[in-house]
Design an enzyme around this catalytic site. Structure first.
Site, PDB file in Angstrom:
ATOM      1  N   HIS A  53       0.966  -1.393  -0.082  1.00 38.96           N
ATOM      2  CA  HIS A  53      -0.098   0.147   0.069  1.00 38.96           C
ATOM      3  C   HIS A  53       0.841   1.428  -0.066  1.00 38.96           C
ATOM      4  O   HIS A  53       1.328   1.601   1.042  1.00 38.96           O
ATOM      5  CB  HIS A  53      -0.770  -0.057   1.325  1.00 38.96           C
ATOM      6  CG  HIS A  53      -1.952   0.765   1.255  1.00 38.96           C
ATOM      7  ND1 HIS A  53      -3.027   0.536   1.839  1.00 38.96           N
ATOM      8  CD2 HIS A  53      -2.080   2.210   0.589  1.00 38.96           C
ATOM      9  CE1 HIS A  53      -4.135   1.562   1.718  1.00 38.96           C
ATOM     10  NE2 HIS A  53      -3.344   2.535   0.799  1.00 38.96           N
ATOM     11  N   HIS A  55       1.460   5.150  -1.993  1.00 39.64           N
ATOM     12  CA  HIS A  55       0.977   6.244  -3.004  1.00 39.64           C
ATOM     13  C   HIS A  55       2.304   6.838  -3.584  1.00 39.64           C
ATOM     14  O   HIS A  55       3.020   7.593  -2.744  1.00 39.64           O
ATOM     15  CB  HIS A  55       0.109   7.099  -2.091  1.00 39.64           C
ATOM     16  CG  HIS A  55      -1.197   6.666  -1.647  1.00 39.64           C
ATOM     17  ND1 HIS A  55      -2.320   6.342  -2.518  1.00 39.64           N
ATOM     18  CD2 HIS A  55      -1.338   5.949  -0.564  1.00 39.64           C
ATOM     19  CE1 HIS A  55      -3.238   5.744  -1.652  1.00 39.64           C
ATOM     20  NE2 HIS A  55      -2.670   5.681  -0.679  1.00 39.64           N
ATOM     21  N   LEU A  56       2.525   6.757  -4.824  1.00 38.09           N
ATOM     22  CA  LEU A  56       3.811   7.046  -5.467  1.00 38.09           C
ATOM     23  C   LEU A  56       3.371   8.417  -6.254  1.00 38.09           C
ATOM     24  O   LEU A  56       4.391   9.033  -6.772  1.00 38.09           O
ATOM     25  CB  LEU A  56       4.415   6.396  -6.335  1.00 38.09           C
ATOM     26  CG  LEU A  56       5.144   4.998  -5.618  1.00 38.09           C
ATOM     27  CD1 LEU A  56       5.633   4.142  -6.618  1.00 38.09           C
ATOM     28  CD2 LEU A  56       5.829   5.333  -4.607  1.00 38.09           C
ATOM     29  N   ARG A  57       2.047   8.629  -6.244  1.00 35.42           N
ATOM     30  CA  ARG A  57       1.727  10.236  -6.775  1.00 35.42           C
ATOM     31  C   ARG A  57       1.979  10.207  -8.264  1.00 35.42           C
ATOM     32  O   ARG A  57       1.129  11.263  -8.916  1.00 35.42           O
ATOM     33  CB  ARG A  57       2.268  11.041  -6.215  1.00 35.42           C
ATOM     34  CG  ARG A  57       1.795  11.167  -4.647  1.00 35.42           C
ATOM     35  CD  ARG A  57       0.486  11.099  -4.238  1.00 35.42           C
ATOM     36  NE  ARG A  57       0.202  11.389  -2.689  1.00 35.42           N
ATOM     37  CZ  ARG A  57      -0.813  10.924  -2.154  1.00 35.42           C
ATOM     38  NH1 ARG A  57      -2.008  10.213  -2.800  1.00 35.42           N
ATOM     39  NH2 ARG A  57      -1.151  11.043  -0.730  1.00 35.42           N
ATOM     40  N   ASN A  87      -4.857   5.701  -7.338  1.00 33.83           N
ATOM     41  CA  ASN A  87      -5.445   7.090  -7.267  1.00 33.83           C
ATOM     42  C   ASN A  87      -4.562   8.350  -7.663  1.00 33.83           C
ATOM     43  O   ASN A  87      -4.297   9.198  -6.969  1.00 33.83           O
ATOM     44  CB  ASN A  87      -6.313   7.180  -5.877  1.00 33.83           C
ATOM     45  CG  ASN A  87      -4.911   7.273  -4.626  1.00 33.83           C
ATOM     46  OD1 ASN A  87      -4.160   6.808  -5.027  1.00 33.83           O
ATOM     47  ND2 ASN A  87      -5.649   7.935  -3.529  1.00 33.83           N
ATOM     48  N   HIS A 228      -5.722  -1.176   5.554  1.00 30.92           N
ATOM     49  CA  HIS A 228      -5.377  -0.336   6.808  1.00 30.92           C
ATOM     50  C   HIS A 228      -6.449  -0.587   7.895  1.00 30.92           C
ATOM     51  O   HIS A 228      -7.235   0.311   8.305  1.00 30.92           O
ATOM     52  CB  HIS A 228      -5.160   1.045   6.693  1.00 30.92           C
ATOM     53  CG  HIS A 228      -6.079   1.555   5.375  1.00 30.92           C
ATOM     54  ND1 HIS A 228      -7.415   1.525   5.546  1.00 30.92           N
ATOM     55  CD2 HIS A 228      -5.855   2.397   4.350  1.00 30.92           C
ATOM     56  CE1 HIS A 228      -8.003   2.292   4.429  1.00 30.92           C
ATOM     57  NE2 HIS A 228      -7.114   2.943   3.637  1.00 30.92           N
ATOM     58  N   ASN A 274      -6.476   8.805   6.890  1.00 32.75           N
ATOM     59  CA  ASN A 274      -7.398   8.073   6.695  1.00 32.75           C
ATOM     60  C   ASN A 274      -7.207   6.205   6.655  1.00 32.75           C
ATOM     61  O   ASN A 274      -6.530   6.196   5.663  1.00 32.75           O
ATOM     62  CB  ASN A 274      -7.877   8.466   5.322  1.00 32.75           C
ATOM     63  CG  ASN A 274      -9.344   7.816   4.677  1.00 32.75           C
ATOM     64  OD1 ASN A 274      -9.798   6.627   5.251  1.00 32.75           O
ATOM     65  ND2 ASN A 274      -9.831   8.305   3.586  1.00 32.75           N
ATOM     66  N   ASP A 301       0.717   2.550   3.685  1.00 35.76           N
ATOM     67  CA  ASP A 301      -0.248   3.655   3.333  1.00 35.76           C
ATOM     68  C   ASP A 301       0.624   4.893   3.294  1.00 35.76           C
ATOM     69  O   ASP A 301       0.114   6.061   3.604  1.00 35.76           O
ATOM     70  CB  ASP A 301      -1.435   3.732   4.063  1.00 35.76           C
ATOM     71  CG  ASP A 301      -2.501   4.557   3.517  1.00 35.76           C
ATOM     72  OD1 ASP A 301      -2.296   4.852   2.536  1.00 35.76           O
ATOM     73  OD2 ASP A 301      -3.350   5.115   4.159  1.00 35.76           O
TER      74      ASP A 301
END
Length: 431
Positions: A53, A55-57, A87, A228, A274, A301
């Site tokens: 999990h 987030h590499l954007r 996302n 999560h 979150n 995350d």
């Protein structure tokens, strides 16, 4: 070039030299030599960590993170594989987009970047994304998630579970009933949220969605992964489902294992995440659930943000925290230091099980001759103080700033190459 790690404790137990050649473990023994030597004395050798999990954007929010900077943070944190969430902008909901992420990860070459495909087109929760084409793409996607948004439509969730089953893939659910925790929710619902005037996020918003989804997984015979986990009630639902033989797995973040919702007293948006931070009773339940195997994996995350997205009043700030470089230290404090896990247990929860859940070849394997050399060398007494300014991520939103953590990553080896050493990327290994 050959590489030998001298005198490390394998999984915290047997002390040996480990010789690496041609990307694999070539020999394990004593008195071994090689072109390059890494001192393992007093250190623990583990399989490289696998994050389910991250987030590499990239694409779309390179001001917050890129595949290159996120890969560097991962390698410095002891990870040799990460799952890049969908996302992005545009959303990774079709083959050409997941392949772009995969190819960029290969070009950087610090970790195995495994793209996560969206469940629904545009994360809108209305129609299925191109699950089959992503599963059959060059990236060979095996994890699908609308993370950041819950697949709240039961029919769509059922269809997604059915669709991915032939590929051996898994649906990773961001469990949050939007009617119980709406877009304004930002703090654990209870006395504290009421006193602080923050919109409450009840535990049942997560627990009820997990209960629904495990029943859908049982009905379809497909695999469900719960992202999560943050409440003790969710742990109990997962424990019940596993006892029933349902194919459910779950992850917990490092920050939910250590931080409690009382930190919101400061209104510091760095603690806005979150799902939200929970009370001490939930933290204890999460630790116990991870220790007894109900929760399968630690997943970071990792959610970097640009300052202009995070530096706001608490209710208006973006959700998320950094996690890749601090994960080991937090797990060492919360689980190893408390006697709930030994180092073999850390390897299981941070490498072996995550690799199995994500179907990641060559990762999370036993430290044996012939296996791919994806490794992490840990100093179990290597205390270090978190300084956001020197982290590899473009984001600076770590909740552990100024905190001293009890263990550190000495070196990371990816496909037989030394990629990090003593807190630095090894020169020449990154594209």
């Amino acid at each position: 070039m050959s590489l030998v790690i001298k005198g490390a404790a394998l999984l915290g137990d047997r002390v040996a030299d480990v010789l690496l050649e041609d990307g694999v473990i070539a020999r394990i023994g004593s008195g071994l030599s090689a072109d390059e030597v890494v001192d393992g004395d007093g250190r623990v050798l583990l399989p490289g960590f696998v994050d389910l999990h991250t987030h590499l954007r990239e694409p779309g929010r390179e001001d917050a993170e890129t595949i290159a900077t996120g890969s560097a943070a991962a390698a410095l944190g002891g990870f040799t594989a990460v799952h890049a969430m969908a996302n992005t902008d545009p959303v990774a909901d079709r083959a050409e987009l997941v392949d772009r992420v995969w190819e960029r990860g290969r070009a950087v070459g610090l970790v195995d970047v495994r793209p996560v495909g969206a469940v629904s087109k545009g994360l809108a929760g209305e129609t299925l994304a191109e699950l089959g084409s992503m599963a059959r793409s060059a990236a060979a996607v095996r994890v699908f998630s609308d993370d950041g948004r819950c697949v709240h439509d039961a029919r769509l969730m059922r269809r997604a579970l059915e669709y991915v089953k032939p590929f051996g893939a898994v649906i990773a659910q961001h469990a949050q009933d939007p009617r119980l925790a709406d877009h304004a929710a930002c703090a654990h619902e209870g006395e504290l949220s009421g006193r602080l005037g923050l919109a409450g996020w009840p535990a049942v918003a997560e627990e009820s969605m997990v209960a629904r989804d495990v029943m859908l997984a049982e009905h379809t015979g497909s695999r469900l992964h719960v992202c999560h986990v943050s409440t003790g009630g969710t742990v109990e639902v997962i424990r019940w489902a596993k006892a029933r033989g349902i194919a459910v797995t779950a992850e917990v973040t490092p920050h939910h294992l250590l931080l409690e919702c009382d930190l919101l007293e400061s209104y510091d948006p760095v603690f806005k995440v979150n799902p939200p931070l929970r009370p001490a009773s939930d933290v204890a339940a999460l630790r116990d659930g991870l220790a007894d195997g109900t929760i399968d994996a630690v997943a970071t995350d990792h959610a970097p943000h640009a300052a202009h997205d995070k530096d706001h009043a608490f209710g208006d700030a973006a959700f998320g925290m950094l996690g890749l470089q601090t994960a080991l230290g937090v797990v060492a404090e919360a689980l190893v230091g408390t006697g709930l896990l030994d180092w073999a247990g850390v390897a299981d929860r941070m490498s072996v099980r995550p690799a199995a859940i994500g179907r990641v070849d060559g990762q999370g394997l036993a430290l044996e001759v012939g296996t791919p050399a994806n490794l992490t060398l840990v100093d179990p007494s290597g205390e270090w103080t978190v300084d956001p300014s020197v982290l590899a991520s473009r984001g600076r939103n770590t909740p552990f700033a100024g905190r001293t953590l009890p263990a550190s990553v000495v070196a990371t080896v990816f496909r037989g190459r030394l990629t990090t050493s003593h807190g630095r990327i090894v020169e020449g290994v990154s594209a």
